[in-house]
Scaffold this motif. Structure first.
Motif, PDB file in Angstrom:
ATOM      1  N   SER A 148       0.749  -1.395  -0.018  1.00  0.00           N
ATOM      2  CA  SER A 148      -0.186   0.084   0.074  1.00  0.00           C
ATOM      3  C   SER A 148       0.947   1.143  -0.212  1.00  0.00           C
ATOM      4  O   SER A 148       1.939   1.400   0.628  1.00  0.00           O
ATOM      5  CB  SER A 148      -0.924   0.041   1.219  1.00  0.00           C
ATOM      6  N   THR A 161      -4.201   0.735  -8.731  1.00  0.00           N
ATOM      7  CA  THR A 161      -4.578   0.003  -7.806  1.00  0.00           C
ATOM      8  C   THR A 161      -5.058  -1.711  -8.709  1.00  0.00           C
ATOM      9  O   THR A 161      -5.929  -1.379  -9.313  1.00  0.00           O
ATOM     10  CB  THR A 161      -5.541   0.277  -6.766  1.00  0.00           C
ATOM     11  N   ASN A 171      -1.924  -1.425  -3.754  1.00  0.00           N
ATOM     12  CA  ASN A 171      -3.006  -0.341  -3.384  1.00  0.00           C
ATOM     13  C   ASN A 171      -2.690   0.609  -3.385  1.00  0.00           C
ATOM     14  O   ASN A 171      -1.718   1.254  -2.580  1.00  0.00           O
ATOM     15  CB  ASN A 171      -3.544  -0.914  -1.898  1.00  0.00           C
TER      16      ASN A 171
END
Length: 131
Positions: A11, A91, A128
């Motif tokens: 992320s 993403t 992400n």
């Protein structure tokens, strides 16, 4: 039998960077092209970047060109994807692939639907990018 394995997903905030790696198993013999595809929920799988294992020519989708760089390791069947200036639309689950047609698919010369028949795929690594 797993012959390609991705790593490096995670992320990150928009504008950040990640490096993905794809390592081949011991007995793996690469096709003439290795590349990266990605798929987000509800969307079609799309080619991201690819590299010829013979001459090193690189191919990129229009959406990532100038931001992503694909490279291959020397004396090792490994490819990397340097991702800079990441956007939320990046993403997706990112998959490493090895197939003679992957470079042509990423280049836009062939339909991405052909990727369903590619010879080798990794298990995927999730990227992400938050807004």
């Amino acid at each position: 039998q797993v012959q390609l394995m991705e790593a490096g997903g995670g992320s990150v905030q928009a504008g950040g960077s990640l490096i993905l790696s794809c390592a081949a198993s011991e007995n793996f013999k690469s096709e003439t092209c290795m590349g990266w595809f990605r798929q987000a929920p509800g969307k079609e799988r799309e080619g991201v970047a690819a590299i010829s294992t013979r001459g090193g020519r690189q191919y990129y989708s229009d959406s990532v060109k100038g931001r992503f760089t694909i490279s291959q390791g020397n004396a090792e069947n490994t490819v990397y994807l340097q991702m800079n200036s990441l956007k939320p639309e990046d993403t997706a689950m990112y998959y490493c692939t090895s197939d003679a047609l992957a470079c042509l698919v990423v280049a836009g010369s062939l339909s991405a639907s052909l990727s369903a028949g590619f010879a080798y795929w990794g298990q995927g690594t999730q990227v992400n990018v938050s807004s």
